[in-house]
Design an enzyme around this catalytic site. Structure first.
Site, PDB file in Angstrom:
ATOM      1  CD1 TRP A  84      38.416  31.107  41.614  1.00  0.00           C
ATOM      2  CD2 TRP A  84      38.599  31.706  39.468  1.00  0.00           C
ATOM      3  NE1 TRP A  84      38.449  32.491  41.567  1.00  0.00           N
ATOM      4  CE2 TRP A  84      38.553  32.884  40.266  1.00  0.00           C
ATOM      5  CE3 TRP A  84      38.705  31.842  38.092  1.00  0.00           C
ATOM      6  CZ2 TRP A  84      38.610  34.170  39.723  1.00  0.00           C
ATOM      7  CZ3 TRP A  84      38.771  33.118  37.545  1.00  0.00           C
ATOM      8  CH2 TRP A  84      38.724  34.253  38.353  1.00  0.00           C
ATOM      9  CD  GLU A 129      39.223  43.005  39.023  1.00  0.00           C
ATOM     10  OE1 GLU A 129      40.433  42.766  39.202  1.00  0.00           O
ATOM     11  OE2 GLU A 129      38.377  42.919  39.925  1.00  0.00           O
ATOM     12  CD  GLU A 157      42.673  41.469  42.694  1.00  0.00           C
ATOM     13  OE1 GLU A 157      42.089  42.021  41.742  1.00  0.00           O
ATOM     14  OE2 GLU A 157      42.144  41.310  43.806  1.00  0.00           O
ATOM     15  CG  HIS A 160      39.759  38.900  39.558  1.00  0.00           C
ATOM     16  ND1 HIS A 160      39.858  39.667  40.693  1.00  0.00           N
ATOM     17  CD2 HIS A 160      39.814  37.608  39.979  1.00  0.00           C
ATOM     18  CE1 HIS A 160      39.961  38.879  41.754  1.00  0.00           C
ATOM     19  NE2 HIS A 160      39.954  37.633  41.339  1.00  0.00           N
ATOM     20  CD  GLU A 210      41.595  43.912  46.844  1.00  0.00           C
ATOM     21  OE1 GLU A 210      42.126  42.797  46.776  1.00  0.00           O
ATOM     22  OE2 GLU A 210      41.108  44.488  45.850  1.00  0.00           O
ATOM     23  CB  THR A 213      36.777  45.323  44.012  1.00  0.00           C
ATOM     24  OG1 THR A 213      37.579  44.842  45.096  1.00  0.00           O
ATOM     25  CG2 THR A 213      37.486  46.499  43.367  1.00  0.00           C
ATOM     26  CG  ASP A 242      39.514  35.270  43.978  1.00  0.00           C
ATOM     27  OD1 ASP A 242      39.370  34.290  44.729  1.00  0.00           O
ATOM     28  OD2 ASP A 242      39.976  35.199  42.824  1.00  0.00           O
ATOM     29  CD  GLU A 243      38.611  41.871  43.909  1.00  0.00           C
ATOM     30  OE1 GLU A 243      39.532  42.136  44.708  1.00  0.00           O
ATOM     31  OE2 GLU A 243      38.717  42.059  42.684  1.00  0.00           O
ATOM     32  CG  HIS A 246      42.650  39.481  47.422  1.00  0.00           C
ATOM     33  ND1 HIS A 246      42.449  39.595  46.065  1.00  0.00           N
ATOM     34  CD2 HIS A 246      43.245  38.272  47.610  1.00  0.00           C
ATOM     35  CE1 HIS A 246      42.916  38.506  45.459  1.00  0.00           C
ATOM     36  NE2 HIS A 246      43.397  37.704  46.375  1.00  0.00           N
TER      37      HIS A 246
END
Length: 379
Positions: A84, A129, A157, A160, A210, A213, A242-243, A246
């Site tokens: 995205w 971020e 990242e 974000h 991570e 977050t 996403d976090e 990761h």
């Protein structure tokens, strides 16, 4: 990496957008001691900085794992074409002016009912971020597939902060100049998470961070949905996903280190937990409030965005994932580190219970935030 604290001791005037206002700072909601230090789920204790601590022979461990990293870590990255992008969630500036303006109006209508305290935590997350150059510097300590991961992780990242910043800008609910000033102060200050340019410590830190977050963005998504902004909820939820991916990568690396060097990895985990996991933006400053991060963290705690209980939950989750309680092949020093880490979460919870009780006795506290035009928010 050197972390410089660019925060003056005295109280300074704060005049966002030329307003004749001053910051009125009040005591934090709660504090407690942990081994003679103030305990917080987010802030770092004072300590002497160590810049390089990994013995040369440990470098060979990572060189020996380069093939493994290529097979088991790099696949957790996504091709750019499949990811995205911020524009997927934002008003389309290529639309005719009236259509674009209508999309912005709809965005502002959705955010109109969200409380000021929500914007404090959302801005704090966005600023965290946005200080991405600091984080890349911190973890960029190895070559080969490790460096490839770092570059691609940074690129993922980067979306974000871009997305949250633009959404906040369009909302009209925040003072963007004060936010931008905070970001510049933070990047200039750096950070000192206690990782000492040591990948053992760095991967323990990022595994925990991570996850933190992921929790924080997940909770801002929940609050946005409850507050009537499903688009913002989807944004925060997407960032949280996403976090989580990761976190899986970094936790997988520590899991492998525990396999090939159990005592070295166990000592690294204990080292980081003794220092406490410092949140990345702990040197946050806006030119106005010397205790800005403390106040932001208190609001996040009160809203349930990120709490001391979350800190303990994350620790317990990692202990379970890494099977630390059952880890074998340790030296005597390694077993002592194992006992310390595996018994830490209940102690943290007890300390937090005492802090909460003291906070209730203190009564309500508040602080003004330049990010929301110096409005006061309860801590």
């Amino acid at each position: 990496m050197e972390a410089l604290i660019a925060v003056p001791k005295q109280r300074l005037p704060c005049t966002p957008r030329g307003r004749n206002l001053t910051c009125r700072l009040r005591p934090p909601r709660s504090s407690l001691t942990f081994r003679q230090q103030t305990f917080s789920a987010v802030a770092a204790p004072a300590r002497q900085q160590v810049t390089h601590s990994m013995p040369p022979e440990k470098v060979e461990v990572f060189k020996s794992l380069e093939g493994w990293a290529s097979e088991w870590v790099l696949p957790l990255l996504k091709p750019v074409e499949q990811l995205w992008q911020p524009q997927d969630f934002l008003p389309d500036p290529a639309q005719p002016f009236d259509a674009f303006s209508e999309q912005v109006r709809e965005l502002r209508d959705r955010t109109a009912e969200l409380p000021d305290e929500y914007f404090v935590v959302l801005v704090g997350d966005m600023i965290t971020e946005d200080a991405l150059p600091t984080y890349q510097t911190m973890i960029n300590t190895l070559d080969g597939p490790w460096a490839k991961w770092t570059r691609s992780w940074t690129a993922e990242e980067n979306r974000h902060g871009d997305l949250l910043r633009t959404y906040l800008y369009l909302s009209g609910r925040v003072d963007m100049r004060m936010i931008e000033r905070t970001v510049q102060y933070l990047i200039s200050a750096g950070m000192d998470p206690g990782t000492e340019n040591n990948p053992y410590l760095g991967f323990v830190y990022t595994s925990f961070q991570e996850r933190a977050t992921f929790v924080s963005h997940g909770n801002t998504a929940r609050l946005a949905k409850d507050g009537g902004d499903p688009v913002l909820a989807r944004i925060c939820g997407t960032i949280a996903a996403d976090e989580k991916r990761h976190e899986n990568a970094y936790s997988r690396i520590v899991e492998k280190l525990l396999e090939v060097d159990p005592t070295g990895a166990m000592l690294a985990i204990a080292d980081m937990m003794r220092k406490k996991i410092t949140m990345p933006a702990h040197l946050m400053y806006d030119g106005c409030d010397p205790r800005l991060f403390e106040h932001f963290s208190a609001v996040a705690q009160r809203l349930g965005v990120y709490t001391a209980d979350d800190y303990a939950d994350i620790l317990e989750s990692l202990i379970g994932r890494w099977k630390l309680e059952k880890l074998e092949g340790l030296t005597g020093e390694g077993r002592r580190a194992q006992d310390f880490v595996c018994g830490l979460a209940p102690r943290i919870r007890k300390l937090q219970e005492r802090a909460d009780e003291r906070a209730r006795k203190m009564g309500p506290q508040g602080a003004r935030f330049s990010w929301i035009f110096n409005k006061e928010v309860a801590l």
